[in-house]
Design an enzyme around this catalytic site. Structure first.
Site, PDB file in Angstrom:
ATOM      1  N   TYR A  51       0.832  -1.197   0.000  1.00 23.94           N
ATOM      2  CA  TYR A  51       0.000   0.000   0.000  1.00 23.94           C
ATOM      3  C   TYR A  51       0.866   1.245   0.000  1.00 23.94           C
ATOM      4  O   TYR A  51       2.083   1.185   0.208  1.00 23.94           O
ATOM      5  CB  TYR A  51      -0.930   0.014   1.220  1.00 23.94           C
ATOM      6  CG  TYR A  51      -0.247   0.367   2.528  1.00 23.94           C
ATOM      7  CD1 TYR A  51      -0.373   1.637   3.082  1.00 23.94           C
ATOM      8  CD2 TYR A  51       0.524  -0.578   3.217  1.00 23.94           C
ATOM      9  CE1 TYR A  51       0.251   1.961   4.280  1.00 23.94           C
ATOM     10  CE2 TYR A  51       1.137  -0.256   4.413  1.00 23.94           C
ATOM     11  CZ  TYR A  51       1.004   1.017   4.940  1.00 23.94           C
ATOM     12  OH  TYR A  51       1.624   1.332   6.121  1.00 23.94           O
ATOM     13  N   LYS A 165       6.595  -1.966   1.767  1.00 21.13           N
ATOM     14  CA  LYS A 165       5.453  -1.350   2.453  1.00 21.13           C
ATOM     15  C   LYS A 165       4.272  -2.318   2.398  1.00 21.13           C
ATOM     16  O   LYS A 165       3.302  -2.144   1.666  1.00 21.13           O
ATOM     17  CB  LYS A 165       5.103   0.004   1.835  1.00 21.13           C
ATOM     18  CG  LYS A 165       4.260   0.881   2.773  1.00 21.13           C
ATOM     19  CD  LYS A 165       4.206   2.311   2.270  1.00 21.13           C
ATOM     20  CE  LYS A 165       3.309   3.183   3.134  1.00 21.13           C
ATOM     21  NZ  LYS A 165       3.820   3.390   4.493  1.00 21.13           N
ATOM     22  N   GLU A 197      12.370   2.345  14.157  1.00 22.79           N
ATOM     23  CA  GLU A 197      11.391   3.303  13.645  1.00 22.79           C
ATOM     24  C   GLU A 197      10.308   3.561  14.684  1.00 22.79           C
ATOM     25  O   GLU A 197      10.243   2.887  15.707  1.00 22.79           O
ATOM     26  CB  GLU A 197      10.704   2.755  12.390  1.00 22.79           C
ATOM     27  CG  GLU A 197      11.596   2.529  11.210  1.00 22.79           C
ATOM     28  CD  GLU A 197      10.803   1.971  10.032  1.00 22.79           C
ATOM     29  OE1 GLU A 197      10.372   2.776   9.196  1.00 22.79           O
ATOM     30  OE2 GLU A 197      10.623   0.740   9.972  1.00 22.79           O
ATOM     31  N   LEU A 221      11.581   1.059   6.745  1.00 23.61           N
ATOM     32  CA  LEU A 221      10.958   1.528   5.511  1.00 23.61           C
ATOM     33  C   LEU A 221      11.634   2.818   5.086  1.00 23.61           C
ATOM     34  O   LEU A 221      11.957   3.667   5.923  1.00 23.61           O
ATOM     35  CB  LEU A 221       9.464   1.782   5.756  1.00 23.61           C
ATOM     36  CG  LEU A 221       8.663   2.259   4.544  1.00 23.61           C
ATOM     37  CD1 LEU A 221       8.523   1.131   3.517  1.00 23.61           C
ATOM     38  CD2 LEU A 221       7.283   2.751   4.974  1.00 23.61           C
TER      39      LEU A 221
END
Length: 252
Positions: A51, A165, A197, A221
């Site tokens: 996505y 992702k 993250e 990411l």
């Protein structure tokens, strides 16, 4: 037909909201209440999909080209083909913002491997991917970071290909829920004390005038905001170090 409890499957079109969101599903714009995907979609069964989410500001998409380049990388990593081009996606995303009157907000898009009988390997026959998107308003006038926010540290339990992702976000759901339960704004995920993250964000610290953030790898990411901030910092002569930091360093 009466719309009573005796006939629960009936639909009275007059009962639908006067204003409803328009979505886009597999090439067609449709009202939100008519948007459908199969229960045999591999995204639902296996989280076999990816996505993207792009911001809308003053009615226009922000950095859509960067988001769509990352989408292509994610699709290639999962070997999902037969999808729309970046220019086609851009047109759909902007149309959704326009059709729904989203001046400030988000456009979400998702691509899965499509619908097939439940089996772990890829379908033997060519299966068209499932592609859909929608827009929603989200005001940006309030910036929670302006006055500071609380973070809550949690162990990073995600898989090892975090650069994709993926729509498989259960680890992030659990991390952000734990942060919320602790009264924090965001989760600070870490591996043995080394920060990776946030639950849905890139994390940074500033030490001695140098901005630090985790280097790109399969462990994180490649955030679009991250890329933009590094570019802006460079143009302003602000040093950036792509070097991991620990929880202890973040607390100092």
């Amino acid at each position: 037909m009466s719309n009573s409890a005796m006939s629960p499957v009936s639909r009275d079109s007059s009962a639908q909201p006067a204003t409803t969101r328009e979505c886009w599903v597999n090439g067609e714009f449709t009202a939100e209440h008519d948007a459908r995907v199969s229960i045999f979609d591999r995204g639902l069964l296996f989280a076999d999909g990816v996505y993207e989410v792009a911001a809308v500001y003053n009615g226009r998409l922000l950095d859509a080209d960067l988001h769509l380049a990352r989408l292509e990388r994610s699709l290639a990593a999962l070997q999902i083909g037969g999808t729309m081009s970046a220019s086609e996606w851009t047109a759909v995303m902007q149309s959704l913002a326009d059709r729904n009157g989203v001046d400030e907000g988000l456009v979400y898009l998702q691509v899965t491997r499509g619908t097939a009988e439940r089996d772990f390997p890829f379908p033997a026959s060519t299966t068209p991917p499932t592609q859909f998107a929608y827009a929603r308003p989200k005001p940006y006038r309030y910036d929670p970071n302006a006055s500071g926010v609380a973070l809550h540290s949690v162990a990073d339990i995600r898989w090892t290909r975090r650069d994709i992702k993926s729509i498989a976000l259960l680890a992030q759901v659990l991390a952000k829920q734990e942060a919320r339960a602790a009264g924090a704004y965001e989760a600070m995920m870490h591996e043995d004390g080394v920060v990776t993250e946030g639950g849905s964000s890139t994390l940074w610290i500033v030490k001695n005038g140098v901005i630090r953030t985790c280097p790109l790898s399969h462990k994180i990411l490649a955030g679009i905001t991250r890329e933009v901030i590094i570019g802006l910092a460079g143009s302003l002569g602000i040093p950036v170090s792509e070097r991991a930091f620990t929880l202890a360093e973040a607390l100092l």
